[in-house]
Design a protein around this motif. Structure first.
Motif, PDB file in Angstrom:
ATOM      1  N   PRO A   7     -13.684 -80.377  23.068  1.00 29.79           N
ATOM      2  CA  PRO A   7     -11.990 -79.197  23.533  1.00 29.79           C
ATOM      3  C   PRO A   7     -11.827 -78.606  22.322  1.00 29.79           C
ATOM      4  O   PRO A   7     -12.352 -78.294  21.493  1.00 29.79           O
ATOM      5  CB  PRO A   7     -11.489 -80.407  23.152  1.00 29.79           C
ATOM      6  N   PRO A   8     -11.219 -77.289  23.016  1.00 30.18           N
ATOM      7  CA  PRO A   8     -10.092 -76.323  21.996  1.00 30.18           C
ATOM      8  C   PRO A   8      -9.944 -76.904  20.706  1.00 30.18           C
ATOM      9  O   PRO A   8      -9.198 -78.134  20.901  1.00 30.18           O
ATOM     10  CB  PRO A   8      -9.640 -75.569  22.428  1.00 30.18           C
TER      11      PRO A   8
ATOM     12  N   ILE B 160      -8.520 -83.294  37.153  1.00 31.84           N
ATOM     13  CA  ILE B 160      -8.994 -83.284  36.421  1.00 31.84           C
ATOM     14  C   ILE B 160      -9.430 -81.695  35.971  1.00 31.84           C
ATOM     15  O   ILE B 160      -9.707 -81.146  34.913  1.00 31.84           O
ATOM     16  CB  ILE B 160     -10.614 -84.405  35.759  1.00 31.84           C
ATOM     17  N   ARG B 161     -10.284 -81.458  37.389  1.00 34.44           N
ATOM     18  CA  ARG B 161     -10.816 -79.936  37.124  1.00 34.44           C
ATOM     19  C   ARG B 161      -9.312 -79.150  36.713  1.00 34.44           C
ATOM     20  O   ARG B 161      -9.092 -78.021  35.879  1.00 34.44           O
ATOM     21  CB  ARG B 161     -11.438 -79.690  38.456  1.00 34.44           C
TER      22      ARG B 161
ATOM     23  N   LEU C 196     -15.907 -85.254  30.367  1.00 33.88           N
ATOM     24  CA  LEU C 196     -16.614 -86.121  29.074  1.00 33.88           C
ATOM     25  C   LEU C 196     -17.149 -84.784  28.534  1.00 33.88           C
ATOM     26  O   LEU C 196     -16.769 -84.877  26.939  1.00 33.88           O
ATOM     27  CB  LEU C 196     -17.722 -86.371  29.938  1.00 33.88           C
ATOM     28  N   LYS C 197     -17.445 -83.541  29.225  1.00 36.95           N
ATOM     29  CA  LYS C 197     -17.770 -82.628  28.162  1.00 36.95           C
ATOM     30  C   LYS C 197     -16.190 -82.062  27.212  1.00 36.95           C
ATOM     31  O   LYS C 197     -16.354 -81.380  26.374  1.00 36.95           O
ATOM     32  CB  LYS C 197     -18.356 -81.295  28.684  1.00 36.95           C
TER      33      LYS C 197
ATOM     34  N   THR D  86     -19.223 -94.273  27.486  1.00 37.61           N
ATOM     35  CA  THR D  86     -19.135 -92.601  27.738  1.00 37.61           C
ATOM     36  C   THR D  86     -18.095 -92.140  26.838  1.00 37.61           C
ATOM     37  O   THR D  86     -17.947 -90.540  26.109  1.00 37.61           O
ATOM     38  CB  THR D  86     -19.719 -91.519  28.281  1.00 37.61           C
ATOM     39  N   ILE D  87     -16.844 -92.488  27.274  1.00 36.26           N
ATOM     40  CA  ILE D  87     -15.202 -92.520  27.035  1.00 36.26           C
ATOM     41  C   ILE D  87     -14.936 -92.728  25.780  1.00 36.26           C
ATOM     42  O   ILE D  87     -14.317 -92.249  25.000  1.00 36.26           O
ATOM     43  CB  ILE D  87     -14.698 -92.761  28.131  1.00 36.26           C
TER      44      ILE D  87
END
Length: 429
Positions: A148-149, A106-107, A142-143, A167-168
């Protein structure tokens, strides 16, 4: 050797919204969103396997990136549409959530999101089986998911939306896909059969569609397998049943007809054939349950759209249902349901099935659900007659069994009766 054969699930995959059947509750809102320019940053597609979640995500990605759009229907001719169809687009990425479920993946995804699209209008990330991501991976997303762009769209696909964190869910537009009814699967298989110039009986397609259990992809896969199995011959119901390992319809219909007509010999003979062939008795009983369920629907609503049966099978079940009342059919269905667990757990399922058939034939349903039209005759016992005596004249006290004397009074009473009878005979003489 270069194998160019494409399986039907890939060859006949829908490439436009109008080709996606049975999911109008999803495709229509998506088309309207594209038309109004209300394209969200994150979507969640949930539903059973093989109903078109990933396919719809690809069509949506083509529609928003079409060179002639964004369009409610992709043209499938421009470079962007062709690349997405071929799976070679650099801007539409499909990620398997089961194998890329950690926080490191994910990172890495977050680092790539900031780059602009290579050719297309949007970068679309399709994450399949998203519920397999770890808790840490969800937290890392989450953030980015919330803000997102502008050029990024997330599409999540899952069969288990209940396993996603709230939260998702709160950051996505949720679209729910439905199981495919048998009639729609059969309709799709007919289209494929015409396109591939394959001759197939409707009854065979119904068998395959029922075996697909609501998954269009499974239906197409089984149809592909059945076409190979029949070796270029006509795909008949018998061949499809043999390939699927299904129970011969004659064995089921024979028992149903025997039960409805109260034909014990026919029912027993059919069951003996079932036992001799080594048929899975639990599966056989499940088919009986489905047949009685269809008969009950025919008797009550008679809507062919909600009954999973071919034309010939529907006519047969309708004929059986016409010979019974709704209460009788309901009683038979309930008795089959009551014995389902017994058949699956017992060491002697054959005897249970025989007893069930006898119950459905002979039982009046007293104490549970009365079955009108079935009456048990009451036989009145007549006293035995002496040989040569006219009918209606019973034995005299002389021939009756003498009661045992309980005390002195009883014994004297019997003696007095005997003396009176002797005097009566002498007087007549």
């Amino acid at each position: 050797m270069d194998n160019k054969y494409l399986v039907y699930t890939r060859k006949w995959r829908p490439q436009r919204f109008e080709d996606i059947i049975g999911q109008e509750q999803v495709t229509e809102p998506l088309k309207r969103a594209i038309e109004l320019g209300r394209i969200m940053q994150a979507y969640l597609f949930s539903g059973p396997r093989g109903v078109g979640k990933t396919t719809t995500a690809r069509v949506f990605a083509k529609a928003v990136n079409c060179e002639n759009g964004p369009a409610t229907e992709p043209c499938n001719n421009c470079t962007s549409c062709s690349e997405i169809t071929d799976g070679s687009s650099l801007d539409v990425m499909e990620i398997d959530g089961a194998s890329n479920r950690g926080i490191d993946q994910i990172r890495e995804l977050r680092e790539k999101i900031g780059f602009s699209p290579a050719r297309a209008r949007y970068k679309v990330y399709i994450i399949d089986e998203v519920h397999m991501l770890t808790k840490e991976a969800f937290n890392a997303l989450l953030k980015t998911l919330e803000e997102p762009p502008k050029h990024v769209i997330f599409i999540f696909a899952t069969t288990d939306p209940q396993n996603l964190p709230p939260t998702i869910l709160s950051r996505c537009q949720h679209f729910r896909f439905r199981r495919m009814p048998v009639t729609l699967i059969v309709h799709n298989l007919k289209i494929i059969a015409r396109g591939e110039k394959i001759e197939a009986d409707e009854a065979a397609l119904y068998l395959i569609a029922k075996a697909a259990d609501g998954a269009l992809r499974d239906g197409q896969r089984l149809f592909d397998q059945a076409v190979t199995y029949c070796r270029g011959e006509k795909l008949t119901e018998a061949l499809a049943a043999e390939m699927l390992g299904e129970i011969d319809s004659d064995l089921l219909n024979g028992l149903l007809a025997g039960i409805v007509t109260r034909d014990v010999k026919k029912s027993v003979a059919t069951l003996e054939t079932v036992f001799d062939r080594g048929v899975d008795l639990r599966r056989y009983l499940n088919d009986m349950i489905e047949a009685f369920r269809n008969m009950l629907l025919i008797k009550t609503v008679d809507n062919k759209e909600i009954i999973s049966a071919s034309g010939e099978e529907y006519a047969f079940l309708k004929e059986l249902a016409s010979a019974l009342t709704g209460e009788q059919i309901l009683y038979m269905l309930q008795r089959c349901l009551d014995n389902e667990l017994k058949v699956s757990k017992s060491a002697m399922p054959a005897i249970i099935l025989e007893a069930l058939a006898a119950d459905l034939i002979f039982s009046t349903g007293e104490g549970t659900a009365a079955m009108p039209g079935i009456k048990v005759p009451v036989i009145k016992k007549q006293p035995p007659q002496e040989p040569g005596m006219p009918a209606g004249i019973t034995k005299t006290a002389e021939t009756l069994e003498k009661p045992e004397a309980q005390d002195g009074q009883d014994s004297m009473l019997v003696t007095e009766i005997e003396e009176e009878e002797k005097i009566s005979v002498l007087t007549k003489d």
